[in-house]
Design a protein around this motif. Structure first.
Motif, PDB file in Angstrom:
ATOM      1  N   MET A   1      -9.648   3.732  -4.742  1.00 54.31           N
ATOM      2  CA  MET A   1     -10.077   2.819  -3.672  1.00 54.31           C
ATOM      3  C   MET A   1      -9.744   3.688  -2.486  1.00 54.31           C
ATOM      4  O   MET A   1      -8.718   4.244  -2.258  1.00 54.31           O
ATOM      5  CB  MET A   1      -9.208   1.769  -3.796  1.00 54.31           C
ATOM      6  CG  MET A   1      -9.550   0.798  -2.428  1.00 54.31           C
ATOM      7  SD  MET A   1      -8.704  -0.896  -2.772  1.00 54.31           S
ATOM      8  CE  MET A   1      -7.070  -0.547  -2.613  1.00 54.31           C
ATOM      9  N   LEU A   2     -10.624   3.695  -1.621  1.00 52.47           N
ATOM     10  CA  LEU A   2     -10.658   4.650  -0.476  1.00 52.47           C
ATOM     11  C   LEU A   2     -10.005   3.763   0.838  1.00 52.47           C
ATOM     12  O   LEU A   2     -10.061   2.790   1.027  1.00 52.47           O
ATOM     13  CB  LEU A   2     -12.098   5.117   0.086  1.00 52.47           C
ATOM     14  CG  LEU A   2     -13.036   5.946  -0.818  1.00 52.47           C
ATOM     15  CD1 LEU A   2     -14.336   6.116  -0.111  1.00 52.47           C
ATOM     16  CD2 LEU A   2     -12.216   7.094  -1.289  1.00 52.47           C
ATOM     17  N   LYS A   3      -9.051   4.308   1.316  1.00 49.97           N
ATOM     18  CA  LYS A   3      -7.903   3.655   2.162  1.00 49.97           C
ATOM     19  C   LYS A   3      -8.620   3.729   3.703  1.00 49.97           C
ATOM     20  O   LYS A   3      -9.351   4.905   4.125  1.00 49.97           O
ATOM     21  CB  LYS A   3      -6.615   4.454   2.423  1.00 49.97           C
ATOM     22  CG  LYS A   3      -5.588   3.808   3.213  1.00 49.97           C
ATOM     23  CD  LYS A   3      -4.376   4.464   3.181  1.00 49.97           C
ATOM     24  CE  LYS A   3      -3.248   4.126   4.238  1.00 49.97           C
ATOM     25  NZ  LYS A   3      -2.267   4.468   4.143  1.00 49.97           N
ATOM     26  N   THR A   4      -8.509   2.548   4.393  1.00 53.45           N
ATOM     27  CA  THR A   4      -9.131   2.751   5.737  1.00 53.45           C
ATOM     28  C   THR A   4      -8.204   3.096   6.852  1.00 53.45           C
ATOM     29  O   THR A   4      -6.971   3.170   6.311  1.00 53.45           O
ATOM     30  CB  THR A   4      -9.675   1.063   6.047  1.00 53.45           C
ATOM     31  OG1 THR A   4      -8.355   0.381   5.740  1.00 53.45           O
ATOM     32  CG2 THR A   4     -10.740   0.787   5.302  1.00 53.45           C
TER      33      THR A   4
ATOM     34  N   GLN B   1     -17.147  -9.290 -17.306  1.00 54.61           N
ATOM     35  CA  GLN B   1     -18.689  -8.882 -17.679  1.00 54.61           C
ATOM     36  C   GLN B   1     -19.129  -7.954 -18.394  1.00 54.61           C
ATOM     37  O   GLN B   1     -20.112  -8.034 -18.914  1.00 54.61           O
ATOM     38  CB  GLN B   1     -19.156  -8.735 -16.135  1.00 54.61           C
ATOM     39  CG  GLN B   1     -19.001 -10.100 -15.004  1.00 54.61           C
ATOM     40  CD  GLN B   1     -19.544  -9.429 -13.735  1.00 54.61           C
ATOM     41  OE1 GLN B   1     -20.020  -8.328 -13.520  1.00 54.61           O
ATOM     42  NE2 GLN B   1     -18.978 -10.365 -12.761  1.00 54.61           N
ATOM     43  N   ASN B   2     -18.105  -6.866 -18.424  1.00 51.47           N
ATOM     44  CA  ASN B   2     -18.591  -5.863 -19.228  1.00 51.47           C
ATOM     45  C   ASN B   2     -17.238  -5.071 -19.921  1.00 51.47           C
ATOM     46  O   ASN B   2     -16.293  -4.771 -19.173  1.00 51.47           O
ATOM     47  CB  ASN B   2     -19.199  -4.688 -18.455  1.00 51.47           C
ATOM     48  CG  ASN B   2     -19.602  -3.409 -19.137  1.00 51.47           C
ATOM     49  OD1 ASN B   2     -19.297  -3.151 -20.304  1.00 51.47           O
ATOM     50  ND2 ASN B   2     -20.083  -2.505 -18.409  1.00 51.47           N
TER      51      ASN B   2
ATOM     52  N   LEU C   1     -11.481  -8.805  -8.302  1.00 48.56           N
ATOM     53  CA  LEU C   1     -12.511  -8.314  -8.710  1.00 48.56           C
ATOM     54  C   LEU C   1     -12.498  -7.340 -10.110  1.00 48.56           C
ATOM     55  O   LEU C   1     -13.659  -7.600 -10.715  1.00 48.56           O
ATOM     56  CB  LEU C   1     -13.022  -7.342  -7.498  1.00 48.56           C
ATOM     57  CG  LEU C   1     -14.207  -6.469  -7.436  1.00 48.56           C
ATOM     58  CD1 LEU C   1     -15.526  -7.289  -7.634  1.00 48.56           C
ATOM     59  CD2 LEU C   1     -14.153  -5.488  -6.532  1.00 48.56           C
ATOM     60  N   ASN C   2     -11.514  -6.751 -10.269  1.00 48.66           N
ATOM     61  CA  ASN C   2     -11.384  -5.884 -11.632  1.00 48.66           C
ATOM     62  C   ASN C   2     -11.548  -6.816 -12.665  1.00 48.66           C
ATOM     63  O   ASN C   2     -12.234  -6.777 -13.745  1.00 48.66           O
ATOM     64  CB  ASN C   2     -10.260  -5.022 -11.564  1.00 48.66           C
ATOM     65  CG  ASN C   2     -10.346  -3.735 -10.840  1.00 48.66           C
ATOM     66  OD1 ASN C   2     -10.922  -2.664 -11.209  1.00 48.66           O
ATOM     67  ND2 ASN C   2     -10.194  -3.626  -9.453  1.00 48.66           N
TER      68      ASN C   2
ATOM     69  N   GLY D   1     -14.284   0.397 -16.892  1.00 51.23           N
ATOM     70  CA  GLY D   1     -13.075   1.245 -16.828  1.00 51.23           C
ATOM     71  C   GLY D   1     -12.480   2.233 -17.775  1.00 51.23           C
ATOM     72  O   GLY D   1     -11.506   2.783 -17.850  1.00 51.23           O
ATOM     73  N   THR D   2     -13.558   2.160 -19.087  1.00 55.76           N
ATOM     74  CA  THR D   2     -12.698   2.753 -20.051  1.00 55.76           C
ATOM     75  C   THR D   2     -13.317   4.150 -19.952  1.00 55.76           C
ATOM     76  O   THR D   2     -12.653   4.989 -20.906  1.00 55.76           O
ATOM     77  CB  THR D   2     -13.384   2.114 -21.449  1.00 55.76           C
ATOM     78  OG1 THR D   2     -14.853   2.129 -21.311  1.00 55.76           O
ATOM     79  CG2 THR D   2     -13.051   0.766 -21.470  1.00 55.76           C
TER      80      THR D   2
END
Length: 320
Positions: free
Chosen positions: A1-4, A293-294, A286-287, A298-299
């Motif tokens: 995750m990109l930090k703001t 759903q799938n 969210l994760n 992440g695997t």
């Protein structure tokens, strides 16, 4: 995750302060089709493509001074980064350039541009959407907030569209290095942690931020129907766009690229915040939804910790 660069609270406070201090004109939407414009980032290929620029040019970052040094006066310059060091790119403003400055930019940037043509505009981000819309419209009712990419180069496309432009030639938005060069000249930012990848039969040195920019670009393609784009310089973004023109599904899939090797970052260089959560409640939810759903979500990622270095790579997150 990109930090703001700013927390939600910091950004809202910055926007409020700038809106109250700056009483000059704001960016207003232009409905007419004004044709084309070149948008110039400060990527290394700008050193080779600047001679082909049209009359109307919008710059970001160090492209402003670079083009001035070549005798080209930018029509517009866009800034949206809130960090103070970005002011260094505007130490030599030009009277014929219109500066499009985001309301979250550092107050020193507005000071540096006193006496020059400035239009303030407002960005939209996913965090606290209701709060930011309420804040901006409480101070200036009817204001439009512009969504878009995570850096000035990508957000400039949306700003240019707001000005009425529909055709874009993108220069210096390479999303990759050229040798050891990330920029076309001196830059005040830090070099990113890098990854060597293969895409469309070519090898590129890039980074998490740069690869995020290519994702931003294709997100904006969907946001801006009717707009036309050409990318110059032979970088990663142009390569991915060429793939998209041949095979859109492949270009938008998670396997349009594959890693070759990584430039790892020393663990001690990564700041730790005592007691800080590793993941926000919203991102956790969210994760959870994506996993539901799938089952394969992440695997395909991998984690590497060796020799005092830390790197995590996942198909969905790219580089974290």
């Amino acid at each position: 995750m990109l930090k703001t660069a700013l927390t939600t609270e910091e950004r809202l406070a910055r926007v409020r302060g700038n809106m109250l201090r700056y009483r000059g004109p704001r960016l207003r939407p232009v409905q007419a089709d004004r044709g084309g414009i070149a948008i110039c980032g400060f990527g290394p290929s700008l050193k080779n493509t600047w001679t082909a620029l049209p009359k109307r040019v919008m710059t970001t970052s160090g492209a402003h001074d670079f083009l001035l040094s070549k005798g080209i006066v930018p029509t517009y310059h866009v800034e949206c980064d809130p960090r103070e060091h970005k002011v260094e790119f505007l130490r030599h403003p030009h009277k014929d350039t219109t500066y499009l400055i985001n309301s979250q930019c550092h107050p020193e940037m507005f000071k540096a541009l006193r006496g020059f043509k400035v239009l303030m505009w407002h960005g939209f981000t996913n965090d606290d959407a209701e709060g930011q819309i309420k804040l901006v419209n409480s101070l200036l009712p009817g204001t439009r907030l512009l969504a878009g990419g995570t850096n000035a180069g990508m957000r400039s496309i949306v700003v240019a569209r707001e000005l009425g432009f529909r055709e874009f030639d993108l220069h210096g938005l390479d999303c990759c290095y050229e040798g050891r060069e990330q920029w076309a000249g001196k830059h005040h930012g830090e070099r990113h942690c890098t990854v060597l990848i293969e895409a469309v039969g070519k090898t590129f040195e890039t980074s998490a931020l740069m690869m995020q920019s290519t994702d931003d670009f294709f997100m904006q393609l969907r946001m801006l129907p009717g707009c036309r784009f050409r990318v110059h310089g032979g970088g990663l973004l142009e390569t991915r766009l060429s793939l998209y023109n041949r095979d859109p599904a492949k270009a938008l899939s998670i396997d349009w690229w594959k890693p070759i090797s990584f430039t790892l970052r020393k663990e001690e260089d990564i700041p730790a915040v005592a007691g800080a959560p590793l993941i926000s409640a919203d991102y956790l939810a969210l994760n959870a939804a994506l996993h539901a759903q799938n089952a394969k979500y992440g695997t395909s990622g991998a984690s590497v910790i060796a020799g005092g270095y830390v790197l995590q790579v996942g198909a969905s997150d790219r580089i974290v």
